[in-house]
Scaffold this motif. Structure first.
Motif, PDB file in Angstrom:
ATOM      1  N   ALA A 106      -7.541  -9.533 -10.988  1.00 46.27           N
ATOM      2  CA  ALA A 106      -7.010 -10.167  -9.778  1.00 46.27           C
ATOM      3  C   ALA A 106      -7.057  -9.203  -8.601  1.00 46.27           C
ATOM      4  O   ALA A 106      -7.421  -9.586  -7.487  1.00 46.27           O
ATOM      5  N   GLY A 107      -6.700  -7.956  -8.847  1.00 46.19           N
ATOM      6  CA  GLY A 107      -6.728  -6.966  -7.770  1.00 46.19           C
ATOM      7  C   GLY A 107      -8.085  -6.876  -7.106  1.00 46.19           C
ATOM      8  O   GLY A 107      -8.187  -6.757  -5.880  1.00 46.19           O
ATOM      9  N   GLU A 108      -9.131  -6.957  -7.900  1.00 51.76           N
ATOM     10  CA  GLU A 108     -10.494  -6.896  -7.373  1.00 51.76           C
ATOM     11  C   GLU A 108     -10.762  -8.063  -6.419  1.00 51.76           C
ATOM     12  O   GLU A 108     -11.449  -7.912  -5.408  1.00 51.76           O
ATOM     13  N   GLN A 109     -10.201  -9.216  -6.734  1.00 53.93           N
ATOM     14  CA  GLN A 109     -10.393 -10.396  -5.885  1.00 53.93           C
ATOM     15  C   GLN A 109      -9.712 -10.246  -4.523  1.00 53.93           C
ATOM     16  O   GLN A 109     -10.128 -10.860  -3.546  1.00 53.93           O
ATOM     17  N   PHE A 110      -8.640  -9.454  -4.470  1.00 52.15           N
ATOM     18  CA  PHE A 110      -7.840  -9.339  -3.251  1.00 52.15           C
ATOM     19  C   PHE A 110      -7.957  -7.979  -2.567  1.00 52.15           C
ATOM     20  O   PHE A 110      -7.252  -7.716  -1.598  1.00 52.15           O
ATOM     21  N   ARG A 111      -8.856  -7.139  -3.031  1.00 53.19           N
ATOM     22  CA  ARG A 111      -9.020  -5.807  -2.434  1.00 53.19           C
ATOM     23  C   ARG A 111      -9.321  -5.902  -0.939  1.00 53.19           C
ATOM     24  O   ARG A 111      -8.809  -5.126  -0.140  1.00 53.19           O
ATOM     25  N   ASN A 112     -10.146  -6.873  -0.556  1.00 57.34           N
ATOM     26  CA  ASN A 112     -10.576  -6.951   0.838  1.00 57.34           C
ATOM     27  C   ASN A 112      -9.487  -7.457   1.795  1.00 57.34           C
ATOM     28  O   ASN A 112      -9.670  -7.413   3.004  1.00 57.34           O
ATOM     29  N   VAL A 113      -8.351  -7.892   1.275  1.00 58.63           N
ATOM     30  CA  VAL A 113      -7.243  -8.309   2.143  1.00 58.63           C
ATOM     31  C   VAL A 113      -6.049  -7.360   1.969  1.00 58.63           C
ATOM     32  O   VAL A 113      -4.928  -7.686   2.356  1.00 58.63           O
TER      33      VAL A 113
END
Length: 170
Positions: free
Chosen positions: A86-93
C-alpha cells in the motif's frame, strides 16, 4: 488448551465467535507475521491474486477527482505496512511516509524489497503511533484493521492522531 499459546487463544476466539476478545493480541499478530514475512507477498499477491492495495489507491484517486488532482500530504502513516504494497501506491502523495507494523521481520522484508519506499519505519502498535506522531495528515491501511474486532479504540486513536482536516483511507 494452553492459555499461554497466543495462536491457540486467537483461533479459539475466532471459531467460537468470542465477543469478549476485542482484537487479535499484538503477540499473536507479531508472531504470525514474523514467521510469514519472507513468503507473505508471494502468497498474498502471486498465489491469492490480492489487489486490495491497488483498489485502495483507485478509490482514493476517485475521491479526489482523479490522480492528477490528488493532494500531497506532509505526514503519511502506512498502518500495518507489511511489505509496503500500500505504501508504494501512496508514495507519490507523501512528503514523509512512515511504515508501521507490529512485526520487525516484515518491516525488514519491506526494506529489502522496497529499499527507498519509507522515510521512516516503526515497529509498534498503530494506535500508539498515531498519537505519538500527531498531527498526521493521512493514514492508509490496507487490510490491517481486520485484526481489530472492536474498532472504537482504533478510531479514537486515529481521531486523536489526525490533524484537523486529515484523511484516512482503509
Amino acid at each position: 488448551y494452553n492459555a499461554e499459546n497466543e495462536n491457540a487463544k486467537h483461533m479459539l476466539a475466532a471459531i467460537t465467535a468470542d465477543a469478549t476478545v476485542k482484537r487479535a493480541s499484538n503477540t499473536y499478530v507479531t508472531q504470525l507475521f514474523d514467521e510469514y514475512a519472507h513468503n507473505f507477498e508471494h502468497s498474498l499477491v502471486d498465489e491469492l491474486g490480492y489487489t486490495g492495495f491497488e483498489r485502495l489507491r483507485r478509490a482514493f484517486d476517485r475521491a479526489f477527482g482523479g490522480r492528477d488532482n490528488s493532494p500531497v500530504f506532509s505526514l503519511v502513516i502506512d498502518a500495518g505496512c507489511g511489505t509496503g504494497l500500500a505504501g508504494e501506491q501512496f508514495r507519490n502523495v507523501s512528503h514523509h511516509l512512515v511504515g508501521v507494523d507490529l512485526s520487525e521481520a516484515i518491516i525488514e522484508e519491506a526494506k529489502r524489497t522496497r529499499p527507498n519506499l519509507y522515510d521512516e519505519t516503526r515497529v509498534g502498535d498503530v494506535t500508539e503511533v498515531f498519537r505519538e506522531m500527531k498531527p498526521v495528515s493521512f493514514i492508509i491501511a490496507a487490510d490491517s484493521y481486520i485484526y481489530f474486532g472492536d474498532l472504537g479504540p482504533l478510531f479514537q486513536s486515529m481521531q486523536e492522531g489526525l490533524s484537523d482536516g486529515g484523511f484516512a483511507a482503509f
